[in-house]
Design a protein around this motif. Sequence first.
Motif, mmCIF file in Angstrom:
data_model
loop_
_atom_site.group_PDB
_atom_site.id
_atom_site.type_symbol
_atom_site.label_atom_id
_atom_site.label_comp_id
_atom_site.label_asym_id
_atom_site.label_seq_id
_atom_site.Cartn_x
_atom_site.Cartn_y
_atom_site.Cartn_z
ATOM 1 N N TRP A 66 0.812 -1.215 0.000
ATOM 2 C CA TRP A 66 0.000 0.000 0.000
ATOM 3 C C TRP A 66 0.849 1.269 0.000
ATOM 4 O O TRP A 66 0.318 2.377 0.137
ATOM 5 C CB TRP A 66 -0.964 0.010 1.188
ATOM 6 C CG TRP A 66 -0.407 -0.492 2.492
ATOM 7 C CD1 TRP A 66 -0.468 -1.758 2.977
ATOM 8 C CD2 TRP A 66 0.306 0.279 3.471
ATOM 9 N NE1 TRP A 66 0.157 -1.839 4.197
ATOM 10 C CE2 TRP A 66 0.639 -0.598 4.521
ATOM 11 C CE3 TRP A 66 0.684 1.623 3.569
ATOM 12 C CZ2 TRP A 66 1.334 -0.192 5.651
ATOM 13 C CZ3 TRP A 66 1.391 2.042 4.685
ATOM 14 C CH2 TRP A 66 1.703 1.141 5.709
ATOM 15 N N VAL A 67 2.162 1.115 -0.140
ATOM 16 C CA VAL A 67 3.044 2.265 -0.309
ATOM 17 C C VAL A 67 3.404 2.377 -1.791
ATOM 18 O O VAL A 67 3.931 1.439 -2.389
ATOM 19 C CB VAL A 67 4.323 2.124 0.534
ATOM 20 C CG1 VAL A 67 5.331 3.232 0.184
ATOM 21 C CG2 VAL A 67 3.989 2.183 2.022
ATOM 22 N N PHE A 68 3.080 3.508 -2.375
ATOM 23 C CA PHE A 68 3.349 3.754 -3.791
ATOM 24 C C PHE A 68 4.401 4.848 -3.925
ATOM 25 O O PHE A 68 4.586 5.663 -3.020
ATOM 26 C CB PHE A 68 2.064 4.168 -4.513
ATOM 27 C CG PHE A 68 0.955 3.164 -4.397
ATOM 28 C CD1 PHE A 68 0.884 2.083 -5.260
ATOM 29 C CD2 PHE A 68 -0.023 3.306 -3.417
ATOM 30 C CE1 PHE A 68 -0.144 1.154 -5.148
ATOM 31 C CE2 PHE A 68 -1.047 2.381 -3.303
ATOM 32 C CZ PHE A 68 -1.106 1.304 -4.172
ATOM 33 N N ILE A 69 5.072 4.843 -5.050
ATOM 34 C CA ILE A 69 6.143 5.821 -5.264
ATOM 35 C C ILE A 69 5.872 6.619 -6.536
ATOM 36 O O ILE A 69 5.533 6.049 -7.572
ATOM 37 C CB ILE A 69 7.516 5.132 -5.356
ATOM 38 C CG1 ILE A 69 7.905 4.537 -3.994
ATOM 39 C CG2 ILE A 69 8.597 6.117 -5.812
ATOM 40 C CD1 ILE A 69 9.200 3.759 -4.002
ATOM 41 N N ILE A 70 6.003 7.919 -6.420
ATOM 42 C CA ILE A 70 6.016 8.812 -7.580
ATOM 43 C C ILE A 70 7.299 9.634 -7.475
ATOM 44 O O ILE A 70 7.605 10.175 -6.403
ATOM 45 C CB ILE A 70 4.795 9.743 -7.615
ATOM 46 C CG1 ILE A 70 3.501 8.931 -7.763
ATOM 47 C CG2 ILE A 70 4.912 10.739 -8.771
ATOM 48 C CD1 ILE A 70 2.236 9.789 -7.723
ATOM 49 N N ALA A 71 8.033 9.705 -8.549
ATOM 50 C CA ALA A 71 9.270 10.491 -8.560
ATOM 51 C C ALA A 71 9.099 11.688 -9.489
ATOM 52 O O ALA A 71 8.284 11.662 -10.410
ATOM 53 C CB ALA A 71 10.445 9.630 -9.011
ATOM 54 N N ALA A 72 9.865 12.725 -9.221
ATOM 55 C CA ALA A 72 9.817 13.925 -10.054
ATOM 56 C C ALA A 72 11.235 14.434 -10.291
ATOM 57 O O ALA A 72 12.120 14.276 -9.439
ATOM 58 C CB ALA A 72 8.970 15.011 -9.395
ATOM 59 N N MET A 73 11.431 15.026 -11.443
ATOM 60 C CA MET A 73 12.753 15.519 -11.812
ATOM 61 C C MET A 73 12.623 16.710 -12.743
ATOM 62 O O MET A 73 11.577 16.929 -13.355
ATOM 63 C CB MET A 73 13.546 14.410 -12.525
ATOM 64 C CG MET A 73 12.885 13.935 -13.814
ATOM 65 S SD MET A 73 13.769 12.612 -14.664
ATOM 66 C CE MET A 73 15.058 13.550 -15.461
ATOM 67 N N ASN A 74 13.676 17.485 -12.824
ATOM 68 C CA ASN A 74 13.786 18.500 -13.860
ATOM 69 C C ASN A 74 14.476 17.861 -15.063
ATOM 70 O O ASN A 74 15.206 16.880 -14.912
ATOM 71 C CB ASN A 74 14.598 19.699 -13.364
ATOM 72 C CG ASN A 74 13.939 20.411 -12.202
ATOM 73 O OD1 ASN A 74 14.557 20.634 -11.163
ATOM 74 N ND2 ASN A 74 12.679 20.764 -12.362
ATOM 75 N N PRO A 75 14.232 18.374 -16.259
ATOM 76 C CA PRO A 75 14.876 17.793 -17.450
ATOM 77 C C PRO A 75 16.385 17.644 -17.248
ATOM 78 O O PRO A 75 17.047 18.561 -16.736
ATOM 79 C CB PRO A 75 14.555 18.812 -18.545
ATOM 80 C CG PRO A 75 13.248 19.412 -18.106
ATOM 81 C CD PRO A 75 13.333 19.490 -16.617
ATOM 82 N N SER A 76 16.905 16.462 -17.626
ATOM 83 C CA SER A 76 18.312 16.184 -17.357
ATOM 84 C C SER A 76 19.101 15.865 -18.614
ATOM 85 O O SER A 76 20.166 15.278 -18.541
ATOM 86 C CB SER A 76 18.433 15.000 -16.386
ATOM 87 O OG SER A 76 17.901 13.820 -16.973
#
Length: 442
Positions: free
Chosen positions: A180-190
């Motif tokens: 029940w733990v989900f992950i969303i990641a975020a980044m700036n263009p690399s």
Amino acid sequence: MASIKDAIRMCKRIMLTNLLTNNYSIAVTPLLSGKHGIGKSQVAKNIARDLGGMVMVIEGGTLKEGEITGIPYQCKNESGDIEFRFLPYYIVQRIQKAEQFLHRENLKADSLDSILAGEENKYAADDLSFEQKVELIRSGQVKPVILFFDEINRTDMAVFRELMNIILTRTVNGYRFPWWVFIIAAMNPSTQSSMYATNEMDPAQLDRFIKIKVHEDANEWVAFAVEHHFERSLVEFISGTPGALSPKDKLLEDDEKPLPSPRGWHMVDLILKGRDKLDIFFSGEERRQKEQDIRAIISAKVGGDASAMLYSSLSDPTRLVLADEILGDDTDEIPQEIRMRIKRQSTAKNAITSKSIITYLKDNVDRIKRNSAQTQCVQKKLIQYIGLLDMSSILMFSQALVNSETPAGTALYDCFYEVFDDDLMDLLQQNNMNDALVRGKI
């Protein structure tokens, strides 16, 4: 490119796809890529609100090396021996306590499997069915947690490696996050052309994510500003001034092109499996965007060309013919129903059928060649199969046969060259397919 509103639906679908499998090696993780300040964190917050859960934000740019993986400390174990353990990061500790509470509420009884999972995961309840997981979330017994890893590529390299390991393995020092733990990641263009000071992710790392490129949308921002009572004059200025919301600069955009991979197609398979099963988590308005979102997700994972080819194949109502249906029995005639299906297939599906036949021949060549009657049956069916194909499909099948080898290293063509009559051999020669095709046979 997706607006924030589109990204909310797409990320929710990607994230919830993990309920369909307990295979941690193929976890499906959305990765939001976009300019700073456009609302990427809002995506995770909206999804958590929809699911009755919560967001725990981990700011990658503020972490120090070792902070997220836990601080080591010395202690005595039950036997009185000195050992080192890790003091968990506060977010990990909170998740562990929630998991322990659910266990004590008899969500899952003790079992040998949970004991063997180790001290770190003794409260695990990962073997529940999809339907059980859905019911627990929908009833509110389990409140999902979204770990939002922000700016994962704007960290020290050591921290970046730690974050990537946690995201990809779903573990911290032996503790595996519950289902029940989900992950969303975020980044700036690399990408190399970007002006952001970031750690560039290599193709193997990116392959573990489904990257959603997010852009700002003036209409969505105006609706947000009105809802949150922004100054009317400011809202009117932004809505009436093109380009005022955010600068249009190529150096701030993500120009990386997605490419297909075996892992990518595995993720696509899960996305397609969840097409209807996940409807319960979406409103009627969101469901109307379902096919559009699924197509955009698949394109984001394997690229536009591969996605277009997939949908072209899916639009063909003819069920794909595989090798077992053609060669799987001891008769020397392809059944009429199978013949008709082959003739109705598109060139793309004929190519898949031909590859299936090549694989079947390679896997069964010894058994076929040991029995002369079986060899004759297979040869007759292959001749019939070739006769059902258009010329381009014949050429593709023949070339695949020429370029294939048996497990013993023998040219597969040498075992089945009899299926090519003189007219076909002349045609193949004229097309300069491959010198090996006519090696000693003409």
